[in-house]
Design a protein around this motif. Structure first.
Motif, PDB file in Angstrom:
ATOM      1  N   MET A 134      -4.486  -6.517   0.432  1.00 24.00           N
ATOM      2  CA  MET A 134      -3.380  -7.059  -0.345  1.00 24.00           C
ATOM      3  C   MET A 134      -3.265  -6.311  -1.655  1.00 24.00           C
ATOM      4  O   MET A 134      -4.220  -5.768  -2.159  1.00 24.00           O
ATOM      5  CB  MET A 134      -3.651  -8.554  -0.578  1.00 24.00           C
ATOM      6  N   TYR A 150       5.267  -9.589  -1.352  1.00 22.38           N
ATOM      7  CA  TYR A 150       4.318  -9.870  -0.267  1.00 22.38           C
ATOM      8  C   TYR A 150       4.705  -9.097   0.987  1.00 22.38           C
ATOM      9  O   TYR A 150       3.873  -8.490   1.647  1.00 22.38           O
ATOM     10  CB  TYR A 150       4.284 -11.375   0.008  1.00 22.38           C
ATOM     11  N   ARG A 151       5.984  -9.102   1.298  1.00 23.63           N
ATOM     12  CA  ARG A 151       6.481  -8.392   2.485  1.00 23.63           C
ATOM     13  C   ARG A 151       6.271  -6.887   2.321  1.00 23.63           C
ATOM     14  O   ARG A 151       5.846  -6.206   3.258  1.00 23.63           O
ATOM     15  CB  ARG A 151       7.949  -8.728   2.727  1.00 23.63           C
ATOM     16  N   ASP A 177       4.114  -5.397   0.489  1.00 21.08           N
ATOM     17  CA  ASP A 177       2.679  -5.135   0.541  1.00 21.08           C
ATOM     18  C   ASP A 177       2.192  -5.126   1.980  1.00 21.08           C
ATOM     19  O   ASP A 177       1.371  -4.296   2.364  1.00 21.08           O
ATOM     20  CB  ASP A 177       1.921  -6.180  -0.275  1.00 21.08           C
ATOM     21  N   GLY A 178       2.726  -6.018   2.810  1.00 18.99           N
ATOM     22  CA  GLY A 178       2.366  -6.053   4.227  1.00 18.99           C
ATOM     23  C   GLY A 178       2.827  -4.807   4.954  1.00 18.99           C
ATOM     24  O   GLY A 178       2.112  -4.261   5.803  1.00 18.99           O
ATOM     25  N   ILE A 179       4.005  -4.308   4.628  1.00 21.97           N
ATOM     26  CA  ILE A 179       4.513  -3.082   5.235  1.00 21.97           C
ATOM     27  C   ILE A 179       3.663  -1.884   4.808  1.00 21.97           C
ATOM     28  O   ILE A 179       3.313  -1.041   5.614  1.00 21.97           O
ATOM     29  CB  ILE A 179       5.999  -2.860   4.857  1.00 21.97           C
ATOM     30  N   SER A 235       0.541  -1.808   3.834  1.00 21.09           N
ATOM     31  CA  SER A 235      -0.836  -1.832   4.311  1.00 21.09           C
ATOM     32  C   SER A 235      -0.950  -1.555   5.816  1.00 21.09           C
ATOM     33  O   SER A 235      -2.045  -1.415   6.329  1.00 21.09           O
ATOM     34  CB  SER A 235      -1.510  -3.155   3.957  1.00 21.09           C
ATOM     35  N   LYS A 236       0.174  -1.482   6.524  1.00 19.35           N
ATOM     36  CA  LYS A 236       0.132  -1.215   7.978  1.00 19.35           C
ATOM     37  C   LYS A 236      -0.104   0.239   8.260  1.00 19.35           C
ATOM     38  O   LYS A 236       0.194   1.130   7.590  1.00 19.35           O
ATOM     39  CB  LYS A 236       1.434  -1.656   8.639  1.00 19.35           C
TER      40      LYS A 236
END
Length: 182
Positions: A1, A174-175, A177-179, A181-182
């Motif tokens: 995160m 948040y979204r 960050d999720g993209i 970290s993939k």
């Protein structure tokens, strides 16, 4: 995160992010003005939803203080030149406010605190700077194109926009960050 908030972006990425924020900060208010005109609400939707603030805070959080400050200065000026909104009498104050929002959000970019707290701190600091510049202009320099009462009025009228910023910006970050970290 928090990978997106910790990495330093290249100058090119910062410039592109700032340009995207300027485009969004000019386009979104126009969409709301069209909706306002078609519903009879006029320009009040812009005052209610604060559409320029969201992309400026986002670019600060994503790309840093320089991109945020530059976008915050450029967006209201470009919008005013293209559409006469914001009006000339309030334009300098909105430019200062949005510049500070971008700067403050960017300064908090790497802080190890929740995004919602970053947004809240940015909102308070930006509104304080705006209030200070308005008071200085009105009381110290006799600026008569606006009243100091606009400080409180803009906060109360913009509560929906302020709330949306507190909800949407953390969700978007948040979204992203999720993209990332993939």
């Amino acid at each position: 995160m928090n990978t997106i908030t910790k990495q330093r972006l290249s100058i090119k990425a910062q410039v592109l992010a700032a340009l995207a924020a300027v485009i969004a900060a000019v386009a979104i208010p126009q969409i709301l003005h069209i909706l306002g005109a078609s519903t009879g609400l006029g320009s009040s939707l812009g005052e209610i939803f604060l559409p320029m603030h969201l992309p400026i805070m986002l670019v600060g959080l994503i790309a840093g203080p320089f991109a945020g400050a530059a976008a915050g200065l450029a967006a209201p000026l470009l919008s005013s030149l293209m559409t006469s909104m914001p009006a000339a009498g309030i334009l300098p104050f909105i430019m200062i406010e949005l510049c500070f929002y971008g700067l403050a959000a960017g300064a908090l970019r790497g802080a190890n605190i929740p995004v919602v707290l970053k947004v809240l701190i940015t909102q308070i600091a930006g509104r304080a700077v705006r209030a200070g510049t308005i008071c200085l202009a009105v009381y110290a320099f006799g600026y008569e194109k606006i009243s100091a009462a606009i400080i409180w009025t803009s906060i109360t009228v913009g509560l929906i926009g302020i709330t949306l910023q507190l909800v949407l910006i953390p969700l978007i970050m948040y979204r992203l960050d999720g993209i990332k970290s993939k």
